[in-house]
Design a protein around this motif. Structure first.
Motif, short mmCIF file in Angstrom:
data_model
loop_
_atom_site.label_atom_id
_atom_site.label_comp_id
_atom_site.label_asym_id
_atom_site.label_seq_id
_atom_site.Cartn_x
_atom_site.Cartn_y
_atom_site.Cartn_z
N PHE A 47 7.81 29.37 28.78
CA PHE A 47 6.61 28.89 28.10
C PHE A 47 6.22 27.52 28.67
CE2 PHE A 47 8.91 31.54 25.06
CZ PHE A 47 7.92 32.40 24.59
N ASP A 48 4.96 27.34 29.06
CA ASP A 48 4.49 26.09 29.64
C ASP A 48 3.28 25.60 28.85
OD1 ASP A 48 3.87 23.93 31.21
OD2 ASP A 48 3.68 25.04 33.08
N GLN A 49 3.44 24.45 28.16
CA GLN A 49 2.37 23.84 27.37
C GLN A 49 1.81 24.84 26.35
OE1 GLN A 49 -0.48 21.57 29.79
NE2 GLN A 49 0.95 21.74 31.51
N THR A 50 2.72 25.56 25.74
CA THR A 50 2.35 26.57 24.75
C THR A 50 2.43 25.99 23.35
OG1 THR A 50 3.27 28.28 26.20
CG2 THR A 50 2.86 28.89 23.91
N ARG A 51 1.47 26.34 22.52
CA ARG A 51 1.51 25.96 21.11
C ARG A 51 1.88 27.20 20.30
NH1 ARG A 51 -3.24 23.00 17.49
NH2 ARG A 51 -2.07 22.95 15.54
N ILE A 52 3.04 27.15 19.68
CA ILE A 52 3.55 28.31 18.94
C ILE A 52 3.37 28.03 17.45
CG2 ILE A 52 5.55 29.79 18.51
CD1 ILE A 52 6.61 28.92 21.26
N ALA A 53 2.35 28.68 16.86
CA ALA A 53 2.02 28.47 15.46
C ALA A 53 2.72 29.45 14.54
CB ALA A 53 0.50 28.58 15.26
#
Length: 530
Positions: free
Chosen positions: A143-149
């Motif tokens: 994961f690269d610069q991922t926002r996991i909500a």
């Protein structure tokens, strides 16, 4: 003549065939049993390899008539195995990984991309998210610069098969991260690089453990309390890296959590990389039953006093030591005398001021790699130190200062079996004409931004390295002249890769190199690194 047990046709001398190492000892055409010619050749060449037909593989209870493995049986180079394994499917590679540790390392190191799913940058993962076109089988997520909500239902299909997860500059709430990790029962590697893991209340109590996790990297700790949680769910760590980027490196709370983490898990660790200083060292030396083979202490303010000496006494099996130093010191690294088995030594000073070290009387007989950065040595003690290390193969000197270039090459002259040499931003006040011996074993040479190196000296150095396979000359301004190009093209016949960047070469000179250089793979010539 023998016949193939699969197709019944005769196996001639020209046929590509394999013989079962099991009880049946039957012969098969390689294509009939789905083996490539390269694999068949490897089986014939290496007495330590075995192949079994389907019938013998199923008959596990039968006693095989194969020869016992010999400890000194020949081993193929890793490069050959990579080419062989490229012929296999991803599912077959997963089975190959289980054969032995060496094959696992080859697959994980060179063919890992076959099993890695890389998610798009800046992706937002919420409850409705569903991944598409993921490679199968997949055992690694990146994961690269991922926002996991949120964690959707899709994760349950992949989590149990994952062995590695890497997150770079991602954002995730702690409960979501725990929900992901709870389903990764086979995870062996977890890397969090500058990942913001937030929690607006007290940490939840984890109800699971990652018993198979061997490698944990947390680079950039935005919340020191998170270390306490990882300490509880990772009971069998072998490699641990804890580096603070967001917190003050000297934050007492952060250091306390680091000390507590290491204190609980140090008995299983064989590699430790942490921020720290003498305070951290004073806590570490209180621990017992160390098994460390690699210790990296970054961003420290270390004086070579009692604490670092005690580390040497506590870690007799240490093979790699890397220290990042601060302050102004002129010291003798006598602690090295306690580390008889040391193979890799890295000393780096992280400010513009330079350390002065006195290696006089220090002996590291098993040293393989020496890396010095912003380090000066008193008088000629470095030459004496290198002469006492007959196994030295790698030297890297960066931002180091010598009286003259002659001193540099007299220093490395005793290292007759040197294979890799890196010289970066070297300062030398004078140049005295000298003669030094061939470096016949040198395979890699990098010279970067050494503005003061005389052209004659550079040409002489290149001509005395006939075995070079990789050459990198970068940011040398006008140092690359016609004589040096003639040496590169005329005397270095084993070159595989050449890189000349940031040097003032005319189009004619660049064309001459491309036309005449004996290079097997690549020639890169550019005006800058951009």
């Amino acid at each position: 003549m023998e016949s193939c047990e699969k197709c019944g046709q005769v196996v001639t001398l020209d046929s590509v065939s394999v013989t079962c190492a099991g009880r049946c000892e039957r012969t098969f055409h390689a294509p009939c049993v789905n083996l490539s010619a390269a694999v068949a050749d490897s089986l014939a060449a290496d007495d330590g390899l075995r192949w079994f037909c389907d019938q013998c593989r199923r008959g596990n209870k039968r006693k095989l008539a194969s020869k016992p493995l010999q400890r000194d049986s020949p081993q193929l180079p890793a490069e050959i195995w990579v080419e062989i394994f490229k012929q296999l499917s991803s599912w077959q590679l997963l089975r190959v990984r289980l054969v032995c540790r060496r094959w696992r390392d080859i697959v994980d190191g060179s063919l890992n991309a076959r099993f890695t799913a890389r998610f798009p940058k800046l992706l937002i993962i919420d409850r409705e998210y569903q991944p598409v076109q993921l490679p199968l089988p997949v055992i690694e997520f990146y994961f690269d610069q991922t926002r996991i909500a949120a964690v959707g239902s899709w994760w349950a299909s992949f989590g149990p098969n994952l062995t590695g997860i890497t997150m770079v500059e991602c954002k995730i709430m702690l409960p979501n991260l725990l929900a992901m990790l709870r389903q990764t029962v086979n995870l062996t590697r977890l890397e969090l690089h500058e990942v913001i893991v937030d929690m607006y209340e007290a940490n939840p109590v984890p109800d699971f453990r990652l018993d198979k996790l061997q490698l944990l990297v947390i680079e950039g700790v935005n919340r020191a309390e998170n270390l306490e949680l990882f300490r509880e769910i990772c009971p069998n760590l072998g490699y641990l890296q804890l580096v603070s980027c967001y917190l003050d490196e000297r934050s007492e709370a952060f250091l306390r959590h680091v000390v507590d983490f290491v204190a609980v898990r140090h008995a299983s660790l064989n590699s430790l990389e942490v921020d720290g200083d003498d305070l951290l060292l004073s806590e570490l030396i209180k621990l017992r039953q160390w098994k460390l083979e690699k210790l990296v202490l970054r961003s420290g303010d270390f004086a070579f006093g009692n604490e670092i000496t005690r580390i040497g006494q506590l870690l007799p099996n240490l093979k790699k030591l890397a220290l990042t130093l601060k302050g102004y010191h002129q010291n003798k690294p006598s602690f090295l005398t306690q580390m008889a088995g040391l193979q890799v030594l890295q000393l780096k000073y992280d400010t513009l001021t330079t350390w002065f070290l006195d290696f006089d009387g220090i002996v590291c007989p098993h040293l393989h790699t020496l890396v010095l950065e912003h380090i000066n040595c008193v008088d000629s003690c470095l030459a004496q130190f290198l002469a006492s290390a007959p196994k030295l193969r790698v030297i890297s000197l960066s931002w180091c200062k010598f009286d003259c270039w002659t001193e540099i090459f007299r220093t490395i002259a005793p290292c007759r079996r040197l294979q890799r040499l890196t010289l970066k931003c070297i300062e030398a006040d004078d140049y005295n004409r000298c003669f030094f011996d061939y470096l016949d074993d040198l395979r890699y040479l990098e010279v970067h931004k050494c503005d003061e190196i005389p052209q004659e000296m550079l040409a002489t150095l290149l001509s005395l390295c006939p075995g070079l396979e990789e050459l990198a000359l970068t940011c040398l301004a006008d140092k690359i002249d016609g004589e040096i190009l003639r040496v590169i093209c005329g005397k270095l016949h084993r070159l595989v890769r050449v890189k000349i960047i940031g040097c003032e070469l005319s189009e004619r000179d660049a064309g001459y190199v491309r036309a005449n250089c004996h290079v097997l793979e690549s020639v890169l010539i550019a005006e800058s690194f951009v």
